[in-house]
Design an enzyme around this catalytic site. Structure first.
Site, PDB file in Angstrom:
ATOM      1  NE  ARG A 152      -8.059  11.225   6.484  1.00  0.00           N
ATOM      2  CZ  ARG A 152      -7.330  10.292   5.871  1.00  0.00           C
ATOM      3  NH1 ARG A 152      -7.770   9.066   5.755  1.00  0.00           N
ATOM      4  NH2 ARG A 152      -6.155  10.595   5.380  1.00  0.00           N
ATOM      5  CG  ASP A 176     -10.554   3.690   5.780  1.00  0.00           C
ATOM      6  OD1 ASP A 176     -10.031   4.718   6.247  1.00  0.00           O
ATOM      7  OD2 ASP A 176     -10.300   3.246   4.658  1.00  0.00           O
ATOM      8  CG  HIS A 185      -1.977   1.066   1.143  1.00  0.00           C
ATOM      9  ND1 HIS A 185      -3.192   0.850   0.543  1.00  0.00           N
ATOM     10  CD2 HIS A 185      -1.999   2.361   1.550  1.00  0.00           C
ATOM     11  CE1 HIS A 185      -3.928   1.944   0.602  1.00  0.00           C
ATOM     12  NE2 HIS A 185      -3.219   2.877   1.203  1.00  0.00           N
ATOM     13  CB  SER A 200      -7.060   5.691   6.637  1.00  0.00           C
ATOM     14  OG  SER A 200      -7.566   5.396   5.354  1.00  0.00           O
ATOM     15  CE  LYS A 251      -7.445   1.914   2.480  1.00  0.00           C
ATOM     16  NZ  LYS A 251      -7.676   3.259   3.006  1.00  0.00           N
TER      17      LYS A 251
END
Length: 432
Positions: free
Chosen positions: A167, A160, A81, A182, A186
């Site tokens: 956000r 999230d 990620h 966040s 995930k």
């Protein structure tokens, strides 16, 4: 317990209990707490921060706001990620390479956030590609071809998904507790055993300084350890955009070309480093340099590109779009940006380039905005390159002639050109 008291507590810089955090996450997810109150608490967190325990509790509450995927049947699943950047098409290149090596890739990705791009928006520029598939289809695809890339479903970390969009609309993106919770919520919900995180740092990243990026990386690594997920963080530079393209279909084109063997040097450095650690965490090789060579071999043999085609096909996409790149969405106007002076490119402000791309329609000002997949920027000169007066710095891809002309002026302001030679720097800043 009520939401006003929780907002007031964080407004006054006090620590929230686990129970208060769970109460907020649960009731915001199920719609009892409205957006305006969630926005107030989110801004209070943004301004006043959270300690390590609060951040971990927020992460776990968001992860457990929906289903937790069990991917243990696939063996070791390593997730990758990025914390976001400009021109960051690493996942589009990296995921097929890793899957082609027999390492399962089961990845949930996000949409663009502010001036940063999102993998899901890029994939959706491929005609027919389904990002909103069921968990059953997701698991089946990983089982059948070793890879699936999807957007967040309503059942995986739904808290999230709501907070992520919120956000963006209230200018509360650049916060270590909010970013780390966040991302890690995930990752925990998505079921990977091990995680490689690309923590971007610089103008085009949420973390502007190396010290901030290190703090974020260490926070996420600790959350990973608490959740029993071995985590490696690689801090990469985002002072200038990654690669040549910024936009959605434009980045798909660059990713396809990379998998066909034509990869920009800065993209290759980042992709090979992230991938080498994914291979190591998967138990398929401890030598980082040897792992990089394995990845290059998969590109040379055409197996990585073949895996991308399998992915697109199994998720409903039209593979003719990547066999013939002319079939991808194309902008009406392609306009050159010409240098007004000669010298070396000293800076190419990544954030500003991202904002120009967003102005053209490649990103979202608010969560309801539609993305134009065709528009964006192709960069021909980057930091360290020599430029002659009148030479092409970049090309603007626009669907409005007026916006295209304005984008030319904006992009010229992103470049700083000086007489002294500038050395190109490594994009890998630190491994944690």
């Amino acid at each position: 317990m009520n939401i006003q008291e929780i907002i007031a507590k964080k407004r006054d810089k006090k620590e929230l209990t686990k129970e208060e955090i769970v109460y907020f996450v649960t009731n915001y997810t199920n719609g009892i707490i409205p957006d305006y109150q969630a926005a107030a608490l989110t801004m209070a967190i943004y301004i006043n921060g959270m300690n390590e325990e609060e951040t971990t509790n927020l992460t776990l509450a968001m992860a457990h706001s929906g289903d937790i995927l069990d991917l243990s049947g696939f063996g070791t699943v390593v997730d990758k990620h990025s914390t976001g950047g400009i021109g960051d098409k690493a996942t589009l290149i990296l995921a097929p390479i890793i899957a082609s090596l027999g390492i399962p890739v089961a990845k949930m990705s996000g949409r663009g956030l502010g001036y940063t791009g999102g993998t899901i928006d890029k994939l959706e520029s491929i005609s027919g590609y389904q990002t909103n598939i069921t968990i059953e289809e997701f698991r089946k695809n990983v089982g059948n071809i070793g890879i699936s890339l999807m957007g967040q479903t309503l059942n995986l970390a739904p808290a999230d998904k709501k907070l992520y969009a919120l956000r963006d609309t209230i200018a509360a993106t650049e916060s270590i507790p909010l970013i780390s919770s966040s991302i890690m919520s995930k990752k925990i919900a998505a079921g990977a055993n091990k995680i490689v995180l690309d923590v971007t740092c610089g103008s085009g990243a949420f973390m502007k300084s190396l010290s901030q990026a290190i703090q974020l990386a260490e926070t996420m690594k600790k959350i990973g350890e608490l959740a029993k997920k071995e985590t490696v963080c690689i801090i990469t530079s985002m002072e200038e955009p990654l690669g040549e393209s910024v936009g959605n279909s434009l980045e798909v084109i660059e990713a396809v070309q990379a998998l066909r063997g034509k990869m920009a040097a800065d993209v290759q450095e980042v992709v090979l480093t992230l991938g080498a650690y994914m291979i190591k965490l998967a138990g398929k090789g401890d030598n980082i340099e040897e792992n990089k060579q394995k990845m290059l071999t998969q590109i040379q043999k055409g197996e990585a590109f073949q895996k991308l085609k399998e992915l697109i096909q199994i998720q409903g996409g039209d593979i003719s779009c990547i066999e013939n790149l002319e079939l991808l969405p194309k902008a009406k106007y392609v306009m050159p940006v010409l240098a007004t002076e000669k010298g070396y490119v000293k800076t190419l402000d990544a954030k500003s380039v991202g904002e120009v791309s967003m102005y053209l329609g490649a990103g979202r000002m608010k969560k309801e905005d539609c993305i134009d997949p065709a528009v964006g920027i192709i960069l021909k000169k980057k930091i360290g390159d020599y430029v002659r007066e009148g030479e092409v710095l970049a090309y603007i891809h626009a669907n409005s002639e007026e916006k295209g002309k304005e984008a030319i002026n904006q992009l010229l302001n992103c470049y700083e050109i000086i007489e002294e030679r500038i050395e190109k720097k490594s994009g890998i800043l630190k491994v944690i």
